[in-house]
Design a protein around this motif. Structure first.
Motif, PDB file in Angstrom:
ATOM      1  N   ASN A 182      39.032  41.603   1.840  1.00  0.00           N
ATOM      2  CA  ASN A 182      39.904  41.102   1.143  1.00  0.00           C
ATOM      3  C   ASN A 182      40.707  40.178   1.796  1.00  0.00           C
ATOM      4  O   ASN A 182      41.925  39.825   1.476  1.00  0.00           O
ATOM      5  CB  ASN A 182      40.350  41.739  -0.063  1.00  0.00           C
TER       6      ASN A 182
ATOM      7  N   THR B 296      36.315  42.365 -10.806  1.00  0.00           N
ATOM      8  CA  THR B 296      37.525  42.894 -10.803  1.00  0.00           C
ATOM      9  C   THR B 296      37.948  44.137 -11.648  1.00  0.00           C
ATOM     10  O   THR B 296      37.613  43.912 -12.975  1.00  0.00           O
ATOM     11  CB  THR B 296      38.572  41.811 -10.764  1.00  0.00           C
ATOM     12  N   ILE B 297      38.607  45.177 -11.226  1.00  0.00           N
ATOM     13  CA  ILE B 297      39.056  46.053 -12.288  1.00  0.00           C
ATOM     14  C   ILE B 297      40.303  45.582 -12.728  1.00  0.00           C
ATOM     15  O   ILE B 297      40.800  46.157 -13.736  1.00  0.00           O
ATOM     16  CB  ILE B 297      39.418  47.390 -11.423  1.00  0.00           C
ATOM     17  N   ASP B 298      40.759  44.415 -12.286  1.00  0.00           N
ATOM     18  CA  ASP B 298      42.003  44.120 -12.930  1.00  0.00           C
ATOM     19  C   ASP B 298      41.927  43.078 -14.299  1.00  0.00           C
ATOM     20  O   ASP B 298      42.665  43.074 -15.053  1.00  0.00           O
ATOM     21  CB  ASP B 298      42.816  43.014 -12.013  1.00  0.00           C
TER      22      ASP B 298
ATOM     23  N   MET C   4      46.977  50.134 -10.954  1.00  0.00           N
ATOM     24  CA  MET C   4      46.598  48.668 -10.197  1.00  0.00           C
ATOM     25  C   MET C   4      46.600  47.402 -11.351  1.00  0.00           C
ATOM     26  O   MET C   4      47.047  47.785 -12.548  1.00  0.00           O
ATOM     27  CB  MET C   4      45.363  48.733  -9.369  1.00  0.00           C
ATOM     28  N   GLY C   5      46.289  46.517 -10.800  1.00  0.00           N
ATOM     29  CA  GLY C   5      46.192  45.307 -11.801  1.00  0.00           C
ATOM     30  C   GLY C   5      46.621  43.952 -11.353  1.00  0.00           C
ATOM     31  O   GLY C   5      46.653  43.172 -12.060  1.00  0.00           O
ATOM     32  N   ARG C   6      47.456  44.103 -10.284  1.00  0.00           N
ATOM     33  CA  ARG C   6      48.004  42.848  -9.751  1.00  0.00           C
ATOM     34  C   ARG C   6      49.109  42.258 -10.877  1.00  0.00           C
ATOM     35  O   ARG C   6      49.786  42.967 -11.332  1.00  0.00           O
ATOM     36  CB  ARG C   6      46.846  41.711  -9.132  1.00  0.00           C
TER      37      ARG C   6
ATOM     38  N   GLU D 124      51.252  47.831 -11.575  1.00  0.00           N
ATOM     39  CA  GLU D 124      51.846  47.709 -10.221  1.00  0.00           C
ATOM     40  C   GLU D 124      52.763  46.350 -10.315  1.00  0.00           C
ATOM     41  O   GLU D 124      53.634  46.157  -9.515  1.00  0.00           O
ATOM     42  CB  GLU D 124      51.078  47.748  -9.176  1.00  0.00           C
TER      43      GLU D 124
ATOM     44  N   ARG E  18      53.984  45.935  -1.612  1.00  0.00           N
ATOM     45  CA  ARG E  18      53.669  46.944  -0.545  1.00  0.00           C
ATOM     46  C   ARG E  18      53.561  46.353   0.800  1.00  0.00           C
ATOM     47  O   ARG E  18      53.943  46.958   1.815  1.00  0.00           O
ATOM     48  CB  ARG E  18      52.562  47.704  -0.999  1.00  0.00           C
TER      49      ARG E  18
ATOM     50  N   ARG F 254      50.296  42.307  -1.274  1.00  0.00           N
ATOM     51  CA  ARG F 254      49.730  43.595  -1.794  1.00  0.00           C
ATOM     52  C   ARG F 254      50.691  44.516  -2.558  1.00  0.00           C
ATOM     53  O   ARG F 254      51.915  44.696  -1.964  1.00  0.00           O
ATOM     54  CB  ARG F 254      49.082  44.356  -0.796  1.00  0.00           C
TER      55      ARG F 254
ATOM     56  N   HIS G 169      43.737  53.855  -5.083  1.00  0.00           N
ATOM     57  CA  HIS G 169      42.469  53.351  -5.217  1.00  0.00           C
ATOM     58  C   HIS G 169      41.582  54.314  -5.847  1.00  0.00           C
ATOM     59  O   HIS G 169      40.214  53.910  -5.801  1.00  0.00           O
ATOM     60  CB  HIS G 169      42.155  52.976  -3.492  1.00  0.00           C
TER      61      HIS G 169
ATOM     62  N   ARG H 243      39.580  52.295  -8.188  1.00  0.00           N
ATOM     63  CA  ARG H 243      38.621  51.520  -7.683  1.00  0.00           C
ATOM     64  C   ARG H 243      37.369  51.923  -7.217  1.00  0.00           C
ATOM     65  O   ARG H 243      36.219  51.644  -7.115  1.00  0.00           O
ATOM     66  CB  ARG H 243      39.090  50.616  -6.481  1.00  0.00           C
TER      67      ARG H 243
HETATM   68  O1  F6P Z   1      42.207  43.320  -7.187  1.00  0.00           O
HETATM   69  C1  F6P Z   1      41.846  44.560  -7.166  1.00  0.00           C
HETATM   70  C2  F6P Z   1      43.166  45.423  -6.619  1.00  0.00           C
HETATM   71  O2  F6P Z   1      42.366  46.850  -6.801  1.00  0.00           O
HETATM   72  C3  F6P Z   1      44.333  45.214  -7.373  1.00  0.00           C
HETATM   73  O3  F6P Z   1      44.330  45.894  -8.597  1.00  0.00           O
HETATM   74  C4  F6P Z   1      45.232  45.656  -6.195  1.00  0.00           C
HETATM   75  O4  F6P Z   1      46.451  45.153  -6.171  1.00  0.00           O
HETATM   76  C5  F6P Z   1      44.475  45.445  -4.986  1.00  0.00           C
HETATM   77  O5  F6P Z   1      43.265  45.094  -5.200  1.00  0.00           O
HETATM   78  C6  F6P Z   1      44.922  46.243  -3.749  1.00  0.00           C
HETATM   79  O6  F6P Z   1      43.975  45.726  -2.785  1.00  0.00           O
HETATM   80  P1  F6P Z   1      44.181  46.611  -1.317  1.00  0.00           P
HETATM   81  O7  F6P Z   1      42.909  47.343  -1.354  1.00  0.00           O
HETATM   82  O8  F6P Z   1      43.998  45.713  -0.291  1.00  0.00           O
HETATM   83  O9  F6P Z   1      45.275  47.502  -1.269  1.00  0.00           O
END
Ligand code: F6P
Length: 352
Positions: A74, A129-131, A173-175, A225, A237, A248, A275, A278
Motif C-alpha cells: 500500500n 476493502t474491509i472499510d 479500522m475503517g479510515r 479510527e 498514526r 495512516r 490488523h 484484516r
Molecule cells: O484500508 C484498509 C485499512 O485496513 C484501513 O482500515 C486502515 O486505516 C489501513 O488499511 C491500515 O493500513 P496499514 O496496514 O498500512 O497500517
C-alpha cells in the motif's frame, strides 16, 4: 489473451478467492494465460517485472485462505515520477499483457486509472476493502469478515468490562468511513458508537457513561479510527511519503481514553483492534462475494470491457467505469437507516 492479476493496498480476507475465480474463469472460458503480478504495482516497477504464472493448480485450494498469495503493497506509487511510469510501460510491454485485473481499494483503482491514461495499460478493477468505502459498491468482500472479527472482540470485551465495572473503548479500522465501527458496534451491542462522519461531543459521552455508572456499571464504546471530537484534529498514526494513501490513522481510542478518564469514577481502558481485523480466513459470505467478483471481472476481460470496475449495487453484480470510483470514498450518509435505528434504540452516536 495474456492477463495480469495483481492485489494492491492493504490485504483483506477474500483476495485469494478472487484470484482463484478470475484465473479459473479466464483459463476455462477463454483459454487465457494468466500471470500473477507480485506485491501490487511494485511488481511492475523496477528494472524487471516480478510475476508468477497462475495455473489452474496454482490457484486451487486457496479459496478459504486469508491474505493474498500474490503479496501486496500500500505504499508503491507507479505514478510517482516519469521514471516509474517508464518502468511500468516497459514491463507491461515485455510481459505482453493485454489487460491487468487490479484487485484493490480506491487507491489501487485510482492508480489503475492513472496508468491507463499515462501509459495505456488496460485495466479491469475489482473492489476490495474491509472499510466498505468504495463508491458504487454497497458491499466489498472482506468487510463481512472484519465485522465478524470486531463483533467478537466487542463481545469478549463486554464480559471483562462488566466484571470490572469499566468503560471500555474498542477502536476499529475503517479510515474515513464508519461502516466497520457502525456494523460491529450494532452487532456487538456497543452503548456508544463514534464514527468519522459524526464529530462527537465529549460532554455527551461523559453524561452517558456517568448515567451507566449508576445503573449498569459498565460502558462499551466502539470508535472508528477516523472519528474525532468536535473542534479537534484527526488522530494520525503516521504519514507515508509518496504513498497514494499517505495518512495512516490509529490511536484515537487512546486519545478518547485520556479525555474521558478525568471525568469518570470508573476506570477507562482502550483496545485498538488493528490488523487482527484484516487477517484470517474469509467468512462464507465473503468467499461467495469474492468468487462472484472474480468471475465477473473475467467476463469483463473476455468481452473486452476494459476500464471498468466490478460493483455490487442493489444486490446485483455489475460494473462501472473506473473513472467514477477513482479518488472517491463512500461514507455513511447522515440519513442512513442504520443511524436512525441506532438512535431509536438508545445507542449514543456521540451527539446530544
Ligand atoms: O484500508 C484498509 C485499512 O485496513 C484501513 O482500515 C486502515 O486505516 C489501513 O488499511 C491500515 O493500513 P496499514 O496496514 O498500512 O497500517
Amino acid at each position: 489473451m495474456r492477463v495480469g492479476v495483481l492485489t494492491g493496498g492493504g490485504d483483506c480476507p477474500g483476495l485469494n478467492a478472487v484470484i482463484r475465480a478470475v484465473t479459473k474463469s479466464l483459463i476455462r472460458q477463454g483459454g487465457c494465460e494468466v500471470l500473477g503480478i507480485q506485491d501490487g504495482f511494485e511488481g511492475l516497477m523496477g528494472d524487471a517485472p516480478r510475476v508468477k504464472p497462475l495455473s489452474w493448480d496454482e490457484v486451487s485450494g486457496i479459496l478459504h485462505i486469508g491474505g493474498t498469495i500474490l503479496g501486496t503493497s500500500n505504499s508503491a506509487n507507479p505514478l510517482k515520477n516519469a521514471e516509474t511510469l517508464a518502468q511500468v510501460k516497459r514491463n507491461v510491454h515485455t510481459l505482453g499483457l493485454d489487460v491487468v485485473v487490479s484487485i484493490g481499494g480506491d487507491g489501487t483503482q485510482s492508480l489503475a486509472y492513472g496508468l491507463a491514461n499515462a501509459v495505456g495499460m488496460q485495466c479491469v478493477g475489482v473492489p476490495k476493502t474491509i472499510d466498505n468505502d468504495i463508491a458504487n459498491c454497497e458491499r466489498s468482500f472482506g468487510f463481512d469478515t472484519a465485522v465478524a472479527t470486531a463483533t467478537e472482540a466487542l463481545r469478549r470485551i463486554e464480559s471483562t468490562a462488566n466484571s470490572h465495572h469499566r468503560v471500555m473503548i474498542v477502536e476499529t479500522m475503517g479510515r474515513n468511513a464508519g461502516w466497520l465501527a457502525l456494523e460491529a458496534g450494532v452487532a456487538g451491542a456497543a452503548d456508544i458508537i463514534l464514527l468519522p462522519e459524526i464529530d462527537y461531543d465529549l460532554q455527551t459521552i461523559i453524561d452517558v457513561c456517568k448515567a451507566r455508572e449508576q445503573r449498569q456499571r459498565y460502558t462499551i464504546i466502539c470508535i472508528g479510527e477516523g472519528a474525532k471530537e468536535s473542534g479537534q484534529s484527526l488522530t494520525v498514526r503516521e504519514r507515508v511519503e509518496h504513498s497514494p494513501d499517505p495518512l495512516r490513522l490509529g490511536g484515537v481510542g487512546h486519545v478518547l481514553r485520556e479525555r474521558l478518564q478525568p471525568h469518570l469514577k470508573s476506570e477507562v481502558r482502550a483496545t485498538v483492534l488493528g490488523h487482527v481485523q484484516r487477517g484470517g480466513d474469509p467468512t462464507p459470505f465473503d468467499r461467495v462475494l469474492a468468487t462472484q467478483f472474480g468471475h465477473h471481472a473475467a467476463q469483463l476481460v473476455l468481452s473486452g470491457q476494459f476500464g471498468r470496475m466490478v460493483t455490487l449495487q442493489n444486490g446485483a453484480i455489475g460494473s462501472v467505469e473506473i473513472a467514477t470510483v477513482a479518488n472517491t470514498q463512500r461514507q455513511i450518509a447522515a440519513d442512513h437507516p442504520l443511524l436512525t435505528m441506532a438512535r431509536d434504540i438508545g445507542i449514543c452516536l456521540g451527539q446530544p
